[in-house]
Design a protein around this motif. Structure first.
Motif, PDB file in Angstrom:
ATOM      1  N   LEU A   1      -0.116  24.089 113.122  1.00  0.00           N
ATOM      2  CA  LEU A   1      -0.611  22.737 112.772  1.00  0.00           C
ATOM      3  C   LEU A   1      -1.236  22.451 111.353  1.00  0.00           C
ATOM      4  CD1 LEU A   1      -2.248  21.269 116.003  1.00  0.00           C
ATOM      5  CD2 LEU A   1      -0.105  20.707 114.946  1.00  0.00           C
ATOM      6  N   ALA A   2      -1.854  23.824 110.800  1.00  0.00           N
ATOM      7  CA  ALA A   2      -2.521  23.759 109.454  1.00  0.00           C
ATOM      8  C   ALA A   2      -1.169  23.822 108.598  1.00  0.00           C
ATOM      9  CB  ALA A   2      -3.270  24.592 109.254  1.00  0.00           C
ATOM     10  N   GLN A   3      -0.179  24.767 108.736  1.00  0.00           N
ATOM     11  CA  GLN A   3       0.893  24.814 107.934  1.00  0.00           C
ATOM     12  C   GLN A   3       1.705  23.855 107.757  1.00  0.00           C
ATOM     13  OE1 GLN A   3       2.493  28.091 109.967  1.00  0.00           O
ATOM     14  NE2 GLN A   3       0.641  29.446 109.758  1.00  0.00           N
ATOM     15  N   ASN A   4       2.167  23.123 108.893  1.00  0.00           N
ATOM     16  CA  ASN A   4       2.896  21.943 108.906  1.00  0.00           C
ATOM     17  C   ASN A   4       2.138  20.930 108.149  1.00  0.00           C
ATOM     18  OD1 ASN A   4       5.526  21.942 110.515  1.00  0.00           O
ATOM     19  ND2 ASN A   4       4.195  23.537 111.086  1.00  0.00           N
ATOM     20  N   PHE A   5       1.092  20.662 108.167  1.00  0.00           N
ATOM     21  CA  PHE A   5       0.275  19.591 107.689  1.00  0.00           C
ATOM     22  C   PHE A   5       0.231  19.763 106.255  1.00  0.00           C
ATOM     23  CE2 PHE A   5      -3.481  17.039 106.382  1.00  0.00           C
ATOM     24  CZ  PHE A   5      -3.250  16.039 106.996  1.00  0.00           C
ATOM     25  N   ALA A   6       0.043  20.963 105.794  1.00  0.00           N
ATOM     26  CA  ALA A   6      -0.140  21.247 104.442  1.00  0.00           C
ATOM     27  C   ALA A   6       1.413  21.009 103.776  1.00  0.00           C
ATOM     28  CB  ALA A   6      -0.636  22.694 104.182  1.00  0.00           C
ATOM     29  N   SER A   7       2.270  21.350 104.495  1.00  0.00           N
ATOM     30  CA  SER A   7       3.739  21.119 103.955  1.00  0.00           C
ATOM     31  C   SER A   7       3.802  19.743 103.869  1.00  0.00           C
ATOM     32  CB  SER A   7       4.757  21.679 104.984  1.00  0.00           C
ATOM     33  OG  SER A   7       6.043  21.526 104.716  1.00  0.00           O
ATOM     34  N   LEU A   8       3.441  18.725 104.698  1.00  0.00           N
ATOM     35  CA  LEU A   8       3.952  17.226 104.654  1.00  0.00           C
ATOM     36  C   LEU A   8       2.892  16.698 103.437  1.00  0.00           C
ATOM     37  CD1 LEU A   8       3.690  16.110 108.288  1.00  0.00           C
ATOM     38  CD2 LEU A   8       5.564  16.528 106.828  1.00  0.00           C
ATOM     39  N   CYS A   9       1.813  17.153 103.139  1.00  0.00           N
ATOM     40  CA  CYS A   9       0.828  16.906 102.064  1.00  0.00           C
ATOM     41  C   CYS A   9       1.738  17.164 100.915  1.00  0.00           C
ATOM     42  CB  CYS A   9      -0.301  17.673 102.021  1.00  0.00           C
ATOM     43  SG  CYS A   9      -1.863  17.063 103.103  1.00  0.00           S
ATOM     44  N   ALA A  10       2.318  18.162 100.923  1.00  0.00           N
ATOM     45  CA  ALA A  10       3.159  18.564  99.384  1.00  0.00           C
ATOM     46  C   ALA A  10       4.211  17.616  99.390  1.00  0.00           C
ATOM     47  CB  ALA A  10       3.666  20.043  99.546  1.00  0.00           C
ATOM     48  N   TYR A  11       5.200  17.561 100.699  1.00  0.00           N
ATOM     49  CA  TYR A  11       6.200  16.517 100.227  1.00  0.00           C
ATOM     50  C   TYR A  11       5.759  14.989 100.104  1.00  0.00           C
ATOM     51  CZ  TYR A  11       9.845  19.691 101.854  1.00  0.00           C
ATOM     52  OH  TYR A  11      10.790  20.775 101.976  1.00  0.00           O
ATOM     53  N   ALA A  12       4.318  14.764 100.371  1.00  0.00           N
ATOM     54  CA  ALA A  12       4.202  13.328 100.183  1.00  0.00           C
ATOM     55  C   ALA A  12       3.634  13.243  98.466  1.00  0.00           C
ATOM     56  CB  ALA A  12       2.918  12.842 100.998  1.00  0.00           C
ATOM     57  N   GLY A  13       3.563  14.380  97.862  1.00  0.00           N
ATOM     58  CA  GLY A  13       3.432  14.364  96.635  1.00  0.00           C
ATOM     59  C   GLY A  13       1.864  14.726  96.215  1.00  0.00           C
ATOM     60  N   ARG A  14       0.998  14.996  97.134  1.00  0.00           N
ATOM     61  CA  ARG A  14      -0.262  15.276  97.128  1.00  0.00           C
ATOM     62  C   ARG A  14      -0.420  17.127  96.693  1.00  0.00           C
ATOM     63  NH1 ARG A  14      -3.191  11.109 100.047  1.00  0.00           N
ATOM     64  NH2 ARG A  14      -4.841  12.746 100.152  1.00  0.00           N
ATOM     65  N   LYS A  15      -1.249  17.185  95.689  1.00  0.00           N
ATOM     66  CA  LYS A  15      -1.538  18.417  95.234  1.00  0.00           C
ATOM     67  C   LYS A  15      -2.192  19.418  96.224  1.00  0.00           C
ATOM     68  CE  LYS A  15      -2.786  21.121  91.237  1.00  0.00           C
ATOM     69  NZ  LYS A  15      -3.397  21.346  89.876  1.00  0.00           N
ATOM     70  N   VAL A  16      -1.621  19.976  96.944  1.00  0.00           N
ATOM     71  CA  VAL A  16      -2.274  20.570  98.257  1.00  0.00           C
ATOM     72  C   VAL A  16      -2.499  21.994  98.169  1.00  0.00           C
ATOM     73  CG1 VAL A  16      -0.091  20.681  99.404  1.00  0.00           C
ATOM     74  CG2 VAL A  16      -2.568  20.619 100.657  1.00  0.00           C
ATOM     75  N   LEU A  17      -3.555  22.758  98.472  1.00  0.00           N
ATOM     76  CA  LEU A  17      -3.578  23.984  98.569  1.00  0.00           C
ATOM     77  C   LEU A  17      -4.063  24.479 100.114  1.00  0.00           C
ATOM     78  CD1 LEU A  17      -3.968  27.093  97.574  1.00  0.00           C
ATOM     79  CD2 LEU A  17      -6.742  26.357  97.607  1.00  0.00           C
ATOM     80  N   LEU A  18      -3.240  25.321 101.014  1.00  0.00           N
ATOM     81  CA  LEU A  18      -3.534  25.936 102.215  1.00  0.00           C
ATOM     82  C   LEU A  18      -4.544  27.160 102.185  1.00  0.00           C
ATOM     83  CD1 LEU A  18      -3.172  25.904 105.138  1.00  0.00           C
ATOM     84  CD2 LEU A  18      -0.978  26.906 104.783  1.00  0.00           C
ATOM     85  N   VAL A  19      -5.488  26.994 102.475  1.00  0.00           N
ATOM     86  CA  VAL A  19      -6.498  28.194 102.564  1.00  0.00           C
ATOM     87  C   VAL A  19      -6.706  29.000 104.084  1.00  0.00           C
ATOM     88  CG1 VAL A  19      -9.076  29.070 102.367  1.00  0.00           C
ATOM     89  CG2 VAL A  19      -7.915  27.270 100.743  1.00  0.00           C
TER      90      VAL A  19
END
Length: 222
Positions: free
Chosen positions: A17-35
């Motif tokens: 879930l964390a991985q998929n959520f971070a990926s969707l943030c990136a696709y939405a144009g949000r500058k995201v980091l997965l820790v």
């Protein structure tokens, strides 16, 4: 926003879930980091596989453990719009630091295997985190459902949510979905290896929109 995915239940789908959520943030144009602060390093390995696969949409991933998480979050929050944390699945300094820093903690509960006794430690961690972080929001998501939820499942879920003041139960249920597992092995998220009308994609988009209710940006996976 700092979003922590937390659970002590085995095979709850926390890391996926964390991985998929971070990926969707990136696709939405949000500058995201997965820790990844988990000793199993599932999300970090996913990030490495993603680099090898040459996926166009980048999702930076960092592995940060123990005492190093708290000071790193302070620095990283200045550089990223969103930080998604795949937390350690036990009580430790890193998992406490993640909850203390987060604006939202997402707790996946595996359908058919909800053990309230096992979750008492997690509930205690959330209560302790709220002493430092009183505005911490909690979203509970039922995961890995392979059929309609039983009466026993509904009862256990409601009892769990009731133990956490101001916790919210998501309207989205994440079902067993082979596409997600296949994607993870290649460092991909569900939208990148399946058709847009795939149930896994719809469910992840629903969770994303529930978290970012006021985010009007459109998501365009390849």
């Amino acid at each position: 926003m700092i979003i922590a995915f937390a659970n002590e239940q085995i095979n709850s789908g926390k890391s996926i879930l964390a991985q998929n959520f971070a990926s969707l943030c990136a696709y939405a144009g949000r500058k995201v980091l997965l820790v990844d602060s988990s000793a199993k390093r599932k999300s970090y390995q996913w990030g490495m596989e993603r680099s090898i696969s040459g996926v166009e949409q980048t999702v930076p991933v960092r592995a940060i453990f123990g005492k190093g998480l708290e000071p790193e979050l302070e620095n990283l929050s200045l550089r990223y719009k969103d930080i998604v944390i795949d937390t350690e699945g036990r009580d430790c300094m890193a998992s406490r630091s993640a909850l203390a820093a987060a604006k939202l903690v997402i707790i996946p509960l595996r359908a058919g295997a909800i053990d309230l006794g096992r979750h008492e430690v997690l509930i205690g961690r959330i209560q302790a985190a709220r002493m430092i972080n009183p505005n911490l929001r909690v979203l509970v998501i039922v995961t890995r459902a392979d059929q309609e939820l039983s009466f026993e499942d509904h009862t256990a879920i409601e009892a769990f949510v009731a133990k956490i003041p101001f916790a919210k139960l998501s309207a989205t249920i994440v079902h067993e979905e082979s596409a997600i597992g296949a994607a993870v092995e290649e460092g991909l998220s569900a939208p990148e290896c399946t058709s847009p009308d795939n149930r896994a994609v719809i469910e992840m988009l629903s969770i994303y929109r529930e978290v970012f209710e006021n985010d009007k940006q459109q998501i365009h996976p390849n």
